[in-house]
Design an enzyme around this catalytic site. Structure first.
Site, PDB file in Angstrom:
ATOM      1  N   ASP A 158       0.887  -1.176   0.000  1.00  6.28           N
ATOM      2  CA  ASP A 158       0.000   0.000   0.000  1.00  6.28           C
ATOM      3  C   ASP A 158       0.915   1.213   0.000  1.00  6.28           C
ATOM      4  O   ASP A 158       2.145   1.075   0.024  1.00  6.28           O
ATOM      5  CB  ASP A 158      -0.928  -0.004   1.231  1.00  6.28           C
ATOM      6  N   HIS A 217      -4.392   1.977  -4.617  1.00  7.70           N
ATOM      7  CA  HIS A 217      -3.566   1.886  -3.410  1.00  7.70           C
ATOM      8  C   HIS A 217      -2.132   1.457  -3.747  1.00  7.70           C
ATOM      9  O   HIS A 217      -1.534   0.644  -3.046  1.00  7.70           O
ATOM     10  CB  HIS A 217      -4.172   0.885  -2.409  1.00  7.70           C
ATOM     11  N   GLU A 265     -10.986   0.941  -3.690  1.00  8.18           N
ATOM     12  CA  GLU A 265     -10.764   2.386  -3.669  1.00  8.18           C
ATOM     13  C   GLU A 265      -9.814   2.917  -4.747  1.00  8.18           C
ATOM     14  O   GLU A 265      -9.066   3.862  -4.488  1.00  8.18           O
ATOM     15  CB  GLU A 265     -10.242   2.816  -2.280  1.00  8.18           C
TER      16      GLU A 265
HETATM   17  C1  ACM Z   1     -10.694  -1.016   2.796  1.00  2.00           C
HETATM   18  O1  ACM Z   1     -10.984  -0.737   3.967  1.00  2.00           O
HETATM   19  N1  ACM Z   1     -10.275  -0.060   1.959  1.00  2.00           N
HETATM   20  C2  ACM Z   1     -10.831  -2.354   2.263  1.00  2.00           C
END
Ligand code: ACM
Length: 725
Positions: A167, A245, A301
Site C-alpha cells: 500500500d 492503493h 478504492e
Molecule cells: C478497505 O478498507 N479499503 C478495504
C-alpha cells in the site's frame, strides 16, 4: 478411523501439558467456571476433575491416559473434534490434524487449578474461514510480532491471517524481479502517519538511509511465517493491491502509471501492458511463497480519474468496447484471475471488484457494509463478510476521549460480538452457503507499535473468534461477557497488551410511544458489574440508586451512571440526556435535501426520542451535504419554551459543525418569525470528536417550528435530535 502413530500421540500429549502449565500459572484463582472462547457447539460437564500433575507425572490411580485419534469420518467434519474427559483420562478425536489441534486448544483452556473438568465436548466451526487482517504497509510489524499474533489466533481457533503487504505506506515483501519495491519504497521519511501522509510531504527513502522508517519481509522471513502459521493450522492470505492503493509501486516504477512520473498517481495504468506483466510477475513470486488456496488482489478504492484522460487507457477501452472506467478495473482483475487460475490458485478481492463486472470465479470480501457480499452471494460467488461498522479493529473501542487517536468509527466489543455474518433476511438458504466466513480488519495508519496493535486487536479478536466458530443460536453477549473478562489475564499472560475493557457504560433506549415513556438500559463490558445512577445530573456515588433494570423516563432526565468496584467509582460517569419531549413523532417536512446514505432510519429520525451516540454510523445521526432546513408541525397551536438541536463534529472524515443554527416559528406555516441565531463555538480545525447543542429558550406560541442549520465547511453536517418543550 486412523489411530495416530505413537510418536504423534506423544507430541499431542506434550502440547497439552505444556499449555496447561501456561494456564496453571495464569488462570485467576476464582475462575473455576468454564471460560472457553470460542464457546463449543456442545458441551456438558458431569462434575469432578481430572487431576493434572504439575510435574508432568500423573499421580497413581488418578489422571491416566490421553488418547488422541484422527477420525476422518467424524460427524463434525475435518475441523471438528470430540473430547471426553473422565477422572481416568482424556479421549480426543479430531476430524483431521486440524480437529485434533482445536481439541488441544480447548483442553488447554479447560485447565483449572483443580484439574480439567470432566465432561463431553462435541465441537466444530460454524464457518470455514475465520480471519484476522493486518495492514503491515501503513506501519511495518516485524515477523516476531506476527508470530505472537499467530500464537494468539490459534489459541482462539482463528484460521486465516490476511496480510495486507502493499500500500502507499510502503511495499513489504521482497520480489526478486522488481528489487526497487524493497530497496526504494519500503522505507519513508516519517513513521507518524499524520505527519507523513496527512502532512502532504510524503517521500520514500532508499533502504539503508539513516533514520528512515520502514521494513519488509525477506523471502526467508515469509517462509518462516508461513511454516509457523501452518504448524498452528493457520493460512496466511497475502494481499497485493491492484489497481489502486499503489502509490509506492508507482514511485519505484513510474512507467506503470498514467502520468509516467513518480508521486503523481495511486492507480496502475491499465492501458499499459507492462502493468499486467508486472502484476503477473509479482503474483508468480507470491504464489511461490504462499501456499494459500486464495491470493488477495486488493481491488479497493481505485481513484480511476487518470484513466479517463490517459491515451493508453482510453485506447484499451476503445479496443475492448468498454463504456466506463469501472470496466478497466474489471479488466485488470479478470486478467489477475485468469493468471491465478492457470497456477491453480483462486482470486479474492475487496467488494469493489464487483464494479464493472465480477471475474467468473472471484470470491468477494465485503467491507463497505454487507451489500457487496449479498450481491456476490446471489450471483453464486463465495463471500467473506468484513463490514466496516462491525469488523474494523482500527475503529475506536471506547469513548474517543479516553483512547489513543484512531481513524474514527466506533466498534466496541459488544458491537463486534453482535455481528452475524449470515444475513438470512437477505439471502436464501442456498445463497447463505456462499458465506465462507468472517474477518476483522486492522488497518494501521494510526497504529505504530506492537503494543498499540495488540490493544486494538484484543480482546475484540475473541468476539470475532466466537462469531466465526460458535453456532449463532449458542451465542449471547450475556454469556460471552464473563468469559471475555476471564480471558483478559490470559491474554496478558501470553505477553499481549489487550484493552482491559471499558469503565464506561453503554446506554440504550427504547422509546415507547404508547406508554409515552422512554426506557433506558445500562450495560457494562466489565463483569461482575455494580452500576449506580442518578437522574438529576448529579455525580452518582455508591449510595445512589443501584441499577437493576430499565430506568423509566416520562419527561426529562439527565442520567449519570457509573461502574463501582468495592464502593469506588471507576472511570468517569456516563451521561445521557433523555427527553420524552413534545416533538416526538410529530410530522416533519424538509426544505433541504437529505443525504441518502445517512438517513438514520427515516424522515422522523430527528423526532424519534433517540439521540445519536459516539459515531455518525450508529444509525441515529442524520447527515446532510448542504444546509439542514426542516419544519416540524406540532399539529396545533402550542406553547413552546425551549427548542434544541445537537450536531457532531469529526473533521477526519469531513463532518463539521454548521456555521450557525437559526430558529423560526409560525402559526400558519407560511409566515415565519426568527427567534434567534446560535453560532457554533467549535473550531473547524479541532480533530477531536466534538458535539454542540444549539439551544433556544423563549416563550412562544406556534404550530410550526423551523430549524435552519448552515453548512459552511464543504463537508457533512450530522444532526440529532430536535428536542421541543
Ligand atoms: C478497505 O478498507 N479499503 C478495504
Amino acid at each position: 478411523m486412523m489411530l495416530l502413530p505413537k510418536q504423534s500421540c506423544k507430541k499431542v500429549k506434550g502440547i497439552v501439558i505444556s499449555c496447561s502449565f501456561l494456564l496453571l500459572s495464569c488462570a485467576p484463582k476464582e475462575s473455576l467456571r468454564v471460560n472457553l472462547i470460542p464457546k463449543p457447539a456442545y458441551m456438558e460437564f458431569s462434575g469432578g476433575y481430572l487431576k493434572v500433575g504439575s510435574n508432568q507425572q500423573t499421580s497413581k490411580g488418578e489422571s491416566g491416559s490421553l488418547t488422541a485419534v484422527i477420525d476422518s469420518e467424524l460427524a463434525s467434519g475435518p475441523e471438528g473434534y470430540e473430547l471426553v474427559v473422565t477422572k481416568q483420562g482424556i479421549t480426543l478425536r479430531g476430524g483431521s490434524e486440524a480437529g485434533l489441534f482445536y481439541g488441544q486448544q480447548t483442553l488447554s483452556q479447560l485447565l483449572t487449578p483443580d484439574g480439567i473438568p470432566c465432561g463431553v465436548i462435541k465441537d466444530s466451526p460454524r464457518f470455514k474461514y475465520r480471519g484476522l487482517h493486518l495492514d503491515v504497509s501503513r506501519h511495518f510489524f516485524p515477523k516476531e510480532e506476527v508470530m505472537k499474533l499467530l500464537d494468539a489466533m490459534s489459541y482462539y481457533k482463528l484460521n486465516t491471517l490476511h496480510l495486507h503487504l502493499t500500500d502507499a505506506g510502503g511495499w513489504r515483501v521482497q520480489i526478486d524481479k522488481y528489487p526497487k519495491l524493497t530497496t526504494d519504497v519500503a522505507f519513508r521519511t516519517e513513521s507518524d502517519w499524520r505527519k507523513w501522509w496527512d502532512g502532504h510531504d510524503r517521500k520514500y527513502l532508499p533502504e539503508g538511509t539513516p533514520g528512515a522508517y520502514g521494513g519488509y519481509y525477506t523471502k526467508d522471513d515469509i517462509r518462516k511465517l508461513v511454516a509457523y502459521a501452518a504448524a498452528r493450522h493457520i493460512t496466511i492470505l497475502p494481499e497485493i493491491e491492484f489497481p489502486g492503493h499503489s502509490e509506492e509501486v508507482l514511485v519505484a516504477y513510474p512507467e506503470l502509471s498514467c502520468s509516467g512520473k513518480p508521486y503523481q498517481n495511486g492507480d496502475f495504468c491499465i492501458g499499459n501492458e507492462q502493468s499486467i506483466a508486472f502484476m503477473n510477475d509479482v503474483l508468480d513470486e507470491i504464489i511461490e511463497l504462499f501456499p494459500s488456496e486464495y491470493i488477495h488482489i486488493g481491488g479497493d478504492e481505485a481513484g480511476k480519474q487518470a484513466w479517463k484522460t490517459c491515451p493508453k487507457c482510453q485506447a484499451l477501452m476503445k479496443r475492448e468496447g468498454m463504456q466506463s472506467v469501472d470496466e478497466l478495473q474489471s479488466y485488470m482483475i479478470h486478467q489477475a484471475e485468469e493468471h491465478l487460475l492457470s497456477k491453480g490458485r483462486r482470486l479474492i478481492g475487496w467488494d469493489e471488484i464487483l464494479e464493472g463486472g465480477l471475474a467468473p470465479e472471484a470470491t468477494v470480501m465485503s467491507w463497505r457494509g454487507e451489500e457487496g457480499g449479498i450481491k456476490a452471494a446471489r450471483m453464486g460467488h463465495d463471500v467473506v463478510m468484513t463490514p466496516g461498522n462491525y469488523m474494523y479493529f482500527d475503529f475506536y473501542q471506547a469513548d474517543p476521549k479516553t483512547q489513543p487517536y484512531a481513524i474514527g468509527g466506533y466498534t466496541p466489543i459488544k458491537k463486534v460480538y453482535s455481528y452475524n455474518p449470515a444475513p438470512s433476511d437477505s439471502l436464501t438458504d442456498g445463497e447463505i452457503q456462499h458465506i465462507m466466513g468472517v474477518q476483522a480488519n486492522t488497518w494501521t495508519e494510526y497504529i505504530q507499535t506492537p503494543e498499540h496493535l495488540e490493544y486494538m486487536m484484543f480482546p475484540r479478536a475473541l468476539a470475532l473468534a466466537e462469531i466465526g466458530w460458535t453456532p449463532q443460536e449458542a451465542r449471547s453477549w450475556k454469556d460471552f461477557k464473563p468469559r471475555m473478562n476471564a480471558h483478559i489475564p490470559v491474554l496478558q499472560q501470553m505477553g499481549l497488551h489487550p484493552f482491559t475493557l471499558s469503565d464506561e457504560l453503554e446506554v440504550t433506549m427504547h422509546v415507547d410511544t404508547l406508554k409515552k415513556q422512554i426506557e433506558v438500559m445500562l450495560d457494562a463490558e466489565k463483569y461482575p458489574e455494580e452500576i449506580h445512577y442518578t437522574t438529576d445530573g448529579t455525580i452518582p456515588t455508591s449510595l445512589s440508586a443501584l441499577y437493576e433494570g430499565a430506568i423509566i423516563v416520562k419527561d426529562s432526565a439527565y442520567i449519570k451512571a457509573a461502574l463501582f468496584k468495592e464502593g469506588q467509582l471507576q472511570g468517569s460517569p456516563t451521561e445521557k440526556k433523555v427527553d420524552y419531549h413534545r416533538g416526538i413523532n410529530k410530522p416533519i417536512h424538509y426544505n433541504s435535501k437529505l443525504y441518502k446514505g445517512y438517513m438514520a432510519g427515516g424522515m422522523n429520525a430527528l423526532l424519534d426520542g433517540y439521540r445519536g451516540g459516539l459515531t455518525y454510523l450508529d444509525g441515529r445521526w442524520q447527515g446532510y451535504l448542504n444546509d439542514l432546513d426542516c419544519v416540524v408541525d406540532m399539529e396545533e397551536m402550542t406553547d413552546i419554551h425551549k427548542v434544541s438541536i445537537r450536531f457532531m463534529q469529526l473533521t477526519g472524515p469531513g463532518v463539521f459543525q454548521p456555521g450557525q443554527v437559526e430558529l423560526f416559528i409560525s402559526g400558519d406555516g407560511n409566515n415565519f418569525t426568527s427567534c434567534g441565531i446560535v453560532p457554533t463555538t467549535l473550531s473547524n480545525t479541532n480533530p477531536d470528536l466534538l458535539f454542540q447543542e444549539y439551544t433556544f429558550n423563549g416563550d412562544w406560541k406556534a404550530r410550526y417550528i423551523q430549524v435552519k442549520a448552515t453548512e459552511v465547511n464543504n463537508g457533512f453536517i450530522f444532526a440529532d435530535e430536535i428536542v421541543i418543550w
